[in-house]
Design an enzyme around this catalytic site. Sequence first.
Site, PDB file in Angstrom:
ATOM      1  N   CYS A   1      35.893  26.866  51.565  1.00  0.00           N
ATOM      2  CA  CYS A   1      36.664  26.044  52.496  1.00  0.00           C
ATOM      3  C   CYS A   1      36.029  24.650  52.647  1.00  0.00           C
ATOM      4  O   CYS A   1      34.818  24.494  52.497  1.00  0.00           O
ATOM      5  CB  CYS A   1      36.752  26.737  53.868  1.00  0.00           C
ATOM      6  SG  CYS A   1      38.086  27.959  53.981  1.00  0.00           S
TER       7      CYS A   1
ATOM      8  N   SER B   1      35.660  37.622  44.415  1.00  0.00           N
ATOM      9  CA  SER B   1      34.859  37.916  45.595  1.00  0.00           C
ATOM     10  C   SER B   1      35.289  37.099  46.811  1.00  0.00           C
ATOM     11  O   SER B   1      34.721  37.234  47.876  1.00  0.00           O
ATOM     12  CB  SER B   1      33.371  37.675  45.296  1.00  0.00           C
ATOM     13  OG  SER B   1      33.197  36.425  44.695  1.00  0.00           O
TER      14      SER B   1
ATOM     15  N   HIS C   1      42.738  28.209  53.122  1.00  0.00           N
ATOM     16  CA  HIS C   1      42.122  29.492  52.772  1.00  0.00           C
ATOM     17  C   HIS C   1      43.171  30.567  52.487  1.00  0.00           C
ATOM     18  O   HIS C   1      42.911  31.524  51.754  1.00  0.00           O
ATOM     19  CB  HIS C   1      41.225  29.929  53.947  1.00  0.00           C
ATOM     20  CG  HIS C   1      40.393  31.147  53.677  1.00  0.00           C
ATOM     21  ND1 HIS C   1      39.270  31.103  52.882  1.00  0.00           N
ATOM     22  CD2 HIS C   1      40.511  32.440  54.096  1.00  0.00           C
ATOM     23  CE1 HIS C   1      38.732  32.330  52.818  1.00  0.00           C
ATOM     24  NE2 HIS C   1      39.468  33.148  53.548  1.00  0.00           N
TER      25      HIS C   1
ATOM     26  N   GLU D   1      41.487  54.319  26.054  1.00  0.00           N
ATOM     27  CA  GLU D   1      41.727  52.900  25.828  1.00  0.00           C
ATOM     28  C   GLU D   1      40.474  52.201  25.296  1.00  0.00           C
ATOM     29  O   GLU D   1      40.563  51.309  24.455  1.00  0.00           O
ATOM     30  CB  GLU D   1      42.191  52.236  27.124  1.00  0.00           C
ATOM     31  CG  GLU D   1      43.600  52.647  27.574  1.00  0.00           C
ATOM     32  CD  GLU D   1      43.677  54.011  28.269  1.00  0.00           C
ATOM     33  OE1 GLU D   1      42.640  54.693  28.381  1.00  0.00           O
ATOM     34  OE2 GLU D   1      44.792  54.387  28.690  1.00  0.00           O
TER      35      GLU D   1
ATOM     36  N   GLN E   1      38.575  29.413  37.654  1.00  0.00           N
ATOM     37  CA  GLN E   1      37.324  29.002  37.036  1.00  0.00           C
ATOM     38  C   GLN E   1      37.592  28.346  35.691  1.00  0.00           C
ATOM     39  O   GLN E   1      38.650  28.532  35.097  1.00  0.00           O
ATOM     40  CB  GLN E   1      36.415  30.204  36.807  1.00  0.00           C
ATOM     41  CG  GLN E   1      35.991  30.923  38.070  1.00  0.00           C
ATOM     42  CD  GLN E   1      34.872  31.920  37.789  1.00  0.00           C
ATOM     43  OE1 GLN E   1      33.853  31.580  37.209  1.00  0.00           O
ATOM     44  NE2 GLN E   1      35.075  33.158  38.212  1.00  0.00           N
TER      45      GLN E   1
ATOM     46  N   HIS F   1      41.351  30.079  44.131  1.00  0.00           N
ATOM     47  CA  HIS F   1      40.525  29.317  43.186  1.00  0.00           C
ATOM     48  C   HIS F   1      40.566  29.953  41.802  1.00  0.00           C
ATOM     49  O   HIS F   1      40.881  31.125  41.651  1.00  0.00           O
ATOM     50  CB  HIS F   1      39.072  29.258  43.677  1.00  0.00           C
ATOM     51  CG  HIS F   1      38.336  30.563  43.579  1.00  0.00           C
ATOM     52  ND1 HIS F   1      38.537  31.619  44.445  1.00  0.00           N
ATOM     53  CD2 HIS F   1      37.413  31.002  42.695  1.00  0.00           C
ATOM     54  CE1 HIS F   1      37.764  32.635  44.125  1.00  0.00           C
ATOM     55  NE2 HIS F   1      37.072  32.297  43.051  1.00  0.00           N
TER      56      HIS F   1
ATOM     57  N   ARG G   1      56.073  58.842  29.940  1.00  0.00           N
ATOM     58  CA  ARG G   1      54.953  59.243  30.775  1.00  0.00           C
ATOM     59  C   ARG G   1      54.952  58.573  32.150  1.00  0.00           C
ATOM     60  O   ARG G   1      54.066  58.822  32.983  1.00  0.00           O
ATOM     61  CB  ARG G   1      53.659  58.885  30.037  1.00  0.00           C
ATOM     62  CG  ARG G   1      52.485  59.768  30.387  1.00  0.00           C
ATOM     63  CD  ARG G   1      51.258  59.260  29.669  1.00  0.00           C
ATOM     64  NE  ARG G   1      50.088  60.055  29.958  1.00  0.00           N
ATOM     65  CZ  ARG G   1      48.892  59.556  30.194  1.00  0.00           C
ATOM     66  NH1 ARG G   1      48.700  58.263  30.159  1.00  0.00           N
ATOM     67  NH2 ARG G   1      47.874  60.352  30.445  1.00  0.00           N
TER      68      ARG G   1
ATOM     69  N   CYS H   1      33.676  31.127  54.729  1.00  0.00           N
ATOM     70  CA  CYS H   1      34.086  31.018  53.316  1.00  0.00           C
ATOM     71  C   CYS H   1      33.349  29.860  52.650  1.00  0.00           C
ATOM     72  O   CYS H   1      33.391  28.732  53.132  1.00  0.00           O
ATOM     73  CB  CYS H   1      35.598  30.788  53.238  1.00  0.00           C
ATOM     74  SG  CYS H   1      36.157  30.241  51.615  1.00  0.00           S
TER      75      CYS H   1
ATOM     76  N   HIS I   1      39.932  32.855  49.033  1.00  0.00           N
ATOM     77  CA  HIS I   1      40.287  31.432  48.997  1.00  0.00           C
ATOM     78  C   HIS I   1      40.816  31.125  47.590  1.00  0.00           C
ATOM     79  O   HIS I   1      40.140  31.406  46.608  1.00  0.00           O
ATOM     80  CB  HIS I   1      39.064  30.566  49.316  1.00  0.00           C
ATOM     81  CG  HIS I   1      39.429  29.145  49.591  1.00  0.00           C
ATOM     82  ND1 HIS I   1      39.273  28.558  50.827  1.00  0.00           N
ATOM     83  CD2 HIS I   1      39.988  28.204  48.798  1.00  0.00           C
ATOM     84  CE1 HIS I   1      39.704  27.305  50.770  1.00  0.00           C
ATOM     85  NE2 HIS I   1      40.145  27.070  49.537  1.00  0.00           N
TER      86      HIS I   1
ATOM     87  N   ASN J   1      40.806  34.745  38.381  1.00  0.00           N
ATOM     88  CA  ASN J   1      40.744  36.155  38.780  1.00  0.00           C
ATOM     89  C   ASN J   1      41.288  36.217  40.189  1.00  0.00           C
ATOM     90  O   ASN J   1      40.727  35.620  41.097  1.00  0.00           O
ATOM     91  CB  ASN J   1      39.308  36.680  38.787  1.00  0.00           C
ATOM     92  CG  ASN J   1      38.715  36.762  37.400  1.00  0.00           C
ATOM     93  OD1 ASN J   1      39.406  37.063  36.433  1.00  0.00           O
ATOM     94  ND2 ASN J   1      37.413  36.481  37.282  1.00  0.00           N
TER      95      ASN J   1
HETATM   96  O1  LIG Z   1      44.987  61.391  31.615  1.00  0.00           O
HETATM   97  P1  LIG Z   1      44.519  61.040  33.006  1.00  0.00           P
HETATM   98  O2  LIG Z   1      43.145  61.569  33.310  1.00  0.00           O
HETATM   99  O3  LIG Z   1      45.519  61.388  34.053  1.00  0.00           O
HETATM  100  O4  LIG Z   1      44.425  59.440  33.012  1.00  0.00           O
HETATM  101  C1  LIG Z   1      43.284  58.676  32.809  1.00  0.00           C
HETATM  102  O5  LIG Z   1      42.861  58.667  31.435  1.00  0.00           O
HETATM  103  C2  LIG Z   1      43.799  58.136  30.492  1.00  0.00           C
HETATM  104  C3  LIG Z   1      43.133  58.115  29.126  1.00  0.00           C
HETATM  105  O6  LIG Z   1      42.000  57.271  29.080  1.00  0.00           O
HETATM  106  C4  LIG Z   1      44.289  56.750  30.898  1.00  0.00           C
HETATM  107  O7  LIG Z   1      45.369  56.372  30.069  1.00  0.00           O
HETATM  108  C5  LIG Z   1      44.755  56.711  32.360  1.00  0.00           C
HETATM  109  O8  LIG Z   1      45.056  55.369  32.721  1.00  0.00           O
HETATM  110  C6  LIG Z   1      43.642  57.264  33.255  1.00  0.00           C
HETATM  111  O9  LIG Z   1      44.047  57.252  34.601  1.00  0.00           O
HETATM  112  O1  LIG Z   2      32.341  34.355  38.574  1.00  0.00           O
HETATM  113  P1  LIG Z   2      32.723  35.376  39.619  1.00  0.00           P
HETATM  114  O2  LIG Z   2      34.066  35.103  40.239  1.00  0.00           O
HETATM  115  O3  LIG Z   2      31.641  35.586  40.624  1.00  0.00           O
HETATM  116  O4  LIG Z   2      32.823  36.751  38.806  1.00  0.00           O
HETATM  117  C1  LIG Z   2      33.995  37.338  38.315  1.00  0.00           C
HETATM  118  O5  LIG Z   2      34.519  36.654  37.175  1.00  0.00           O
HETATM  119  C2  LIG Z   2      33.662  36.599  36.025  1.00  0.00           C
HETATM  120  C3  LIG Z   2      34.426  35.935  34.896  1.00  0.00           C
HETATM  121  O6  LIG Z   2      35.588  36.650  34.516  1.00  0.00           O
HETATM  122  C4  LIG Z   2      33.159  37.990  35.631  1.00  0.00           C
HETATM  123  O7  LIG Z   2      32.160  37.855  34.659  1.00  0.00           O
HETATM  124  C5  LIG Z   2      32.587  38.763  36.831  1.00  0.00           C
HETATM  125  O8  LIG Z   2      32.287  40.077  36.439  1.00  0.00           O
HETATM  126  C6  LIG Z   2      33.620  38.767  37.962  1.00  0.00           C
HETATM  127  O9  LIG Z   2      33.113  39.447  39.070  1.00  0.00           O
END
Ligand SMILES: O=P(O)(O)O[C@H]1O[C@H](CO)[C@@H](O)[C@H](O)[C@H]1O
Ligand SMILES: O=P(O)(O)O[C@H]1O[C@H](CO)[C@@H](O)[C@H](O)[C@H]1O
Lengths: 349, 349
Positions: free
Chosen positions: A55, A164, A116, A320, A171, A169, A28, A52, A167, A156
């Site tokens: 910083c 967000s 940064h 999924e 957690q 970082h 696919r 930021c 910089h 993240n």
């Molecule tokens: O089949 P589509 O609409 O092209 O694709 C979408 O739905 C699928 C099924 O949830 C996912 O696997 C794909 O990542 C998403 O982009």
């Molecule tokens: O804590 P942050 O960086 O503001 O937030 C980010 O990480 C968190 C932990 O994975 C998540 O719950 C938030 O949805 C995401 O935006």
Amino acid sequence: MRNFDINEDPHRRYNPLINEWVLVSPHRAKRPWQGQNELVVTEPLPKYDPTCYLCPENVRANGMKNPKYESSFVFENDFAAMKQDEIIYEEDIKYTFFQAKPERGISRVVCFSPRHDLTLPEMEIADIENIIKTWQKEYTDLGAIKYINHVQIFENKGSVMGCSNPHPHGQIWAQSSLPTQVEKTQNNLKGYFDKYKSNMLQDYLEAELKKGDRIVIENDHFVALVPFWAIWPYETMIISKRHFGKITDLTPEEATAFAKILKQLTIKYDNLFQTSFPYSSGIHQAPTDGYDHPEWQFHMHFYPPLLRSASVKKFMVGYEMLGESQRDITPEKSAAILRELPDLHYKMA
Amino acid sequence: MRNFDINEDPHRRYNPLINEWVLVSPHRAKRPWQGQNELVVTEPLPKYDPTCYLCPENVRANGMKNPKYESSFVFENDFAAMKQDEIIYEEDIKYTFFQAKPERGISRVVCFSPRHDLTLPEMEIADIENIIKTWQKEYTDLGAIKYINHVQIFENKGSVMGCSNPHPHGQIWAQSSLPTQVEKTQNNLKGYFDKYKSNMLQDYLEAELKKGDRIVIENDHFVALVPFWAIWPYETMIISKRHFGKITDLTPEEATAFAKILKQLTIKYDNLFQTSFPYSSGIHQAPTDGYDHPEWQFHMHFYPPLLRSASVKKFMVGYEMLGESQRDITPEKSAAILRELPDLHYKMA
Ligand SMILES: O=P(O)(O)O[C@H]1O[C@H](CO)[C@@H](O)[C@H](O)[C@H]1O
Ligand SMILES: O=P(O)(O)O[C@H]1O[C@H](CO)[C@@H](O)[C@H](O)[C@H]1O
């Protein structure tokens, strides 16, 4: 009827860490994409950004001023998902469907660098070693708190991963319970350990090193590979060669080797689509509940969403969420692509 | 020390359908957002788009021309995640870590309407009844194929949910195995049924109707509620009041009531942020494996990602991927907000 060809035929693979399956659709990969494109930032960032809140010497939302830090810097998250308050609570067994328990915890932010504009692949090994030291200190300090039984270190990276602020970082969320994914992993590691008197990830790593086709990087102490059961297109896992359970068990040589493999892996990631590669990563290791955990082996997961380019990611949506994770490229192919990528960052080339 | 206040204190809630926990942080709803904003499309769509591969009489990627369809239209997905080929396969027990099994299946696309610009909340009840009939026919036809044991009906709506075409459509992935999430659900439903000789979701619905604070919509035959263990900010579940296992069990009155609650729920969703509300939704029901499944109860999940506005979604990233799902607004609050929203679509108001 044909014989099963794992490189061509749709199939499911089993993940023994969490006891779940993933649907693999090798054929696919070539489907066209007309959907959403992610925003790709190409402008270079400044070394210091006066707006930021991470910083050095800038002021955060709560009015506190950051110190003039020179390596890493840790502070309590101003908008923590958990609180430290001790809560009185009586289990109410009347309502089987309404089970809720108070959860205590601490959330911290770990700035990786005063700069940064630097991410892991662009930092010096010594800088990354320093981040590892900070993680060790946090694991020790937070783990020593009586009610803290688990310390989740994670990052993240990139706005597509909900980050967000560019910089650099990560957690740390430390809490009283084992989070769902960790508990599942522990149960499966424990089940294997009890059955085979051996460590699952040690045995898995040995089998992978024999096969070779999912290995991305190997150094003296660590291996980065695309797990046989990987869900994300370029998902990887870093596993230690020696059997140990937690980040504080690292020898100085191992800490250096860990820093090196982190840099090398994230360079390959950046080189893949010539972009600052987004991901969520995190360390899975022994809980801090005071018990011995021979079933655990220190490892780190990388879950990057990009599929075909800097702007096209894999969506884990309808099927999924309701059925099971699905991938379009085989882990062996992803590993081969990552393996071949240069070890020099594209910006340096 | 204070007494536990579920409306204020961080806590974990238990989901008995999949035996997992979710972290709830009621106090965190007010945290500022400086991260990624989703693109919001505000321009009205045309009724017919000559470049859309789902519109009537247009040509698809594979060169096939769509018929001049007048209600719904079903075709095989040109880039299916599974294939129908029968594959010869011998289980290789030598490699415990490399378990892979071929998977057979069929993927179909279900166009909900010939109109390019109509989504569920804007359709007539009769149009939605017609979609339900199509789902029934597909469940029957696909389920009758000997090797098909599960039929997953779902919809990805909105580009943020990976949907590549705004023309209203859903998908059906039918396959030989029970997908991971369905198998988990079935195991838990079965465990409850064996223990209590009663249906889990029937008992749950009864308990929710008594409490009332998570109910969003109730009609004669269906209830839409925010589950006690909801993960997404405005996640809901539609449950049938009568106990039956599959979409083909609907009486004509129930089919109409199902169409009505689908319309009413999606109108509330659109009204929440005055936008075409993105979500992934899907039906969980009895497998088509030929066995009786008294433990199953027909229900539908809605997983919408938006958190605070048409452009700010909840990111399920680092902590959520490595630890467990986390939410910032309580399910009770979300239910109250949805409940209060008008039943007239904002575009009509
Ligand atoms: O089949 P589509 O609409 O092209 O694709 C979408 O739905 C699928 C099924 O949830 C996912 O696997 C794909 O990542 C998403 O982009
Ligand atoms: O804590 P942050 O960086 O503001 O937030 C980010 O990480 C968190 C932990 O994975 C998540 O719950 C938030 O949805 C995401 O935006």
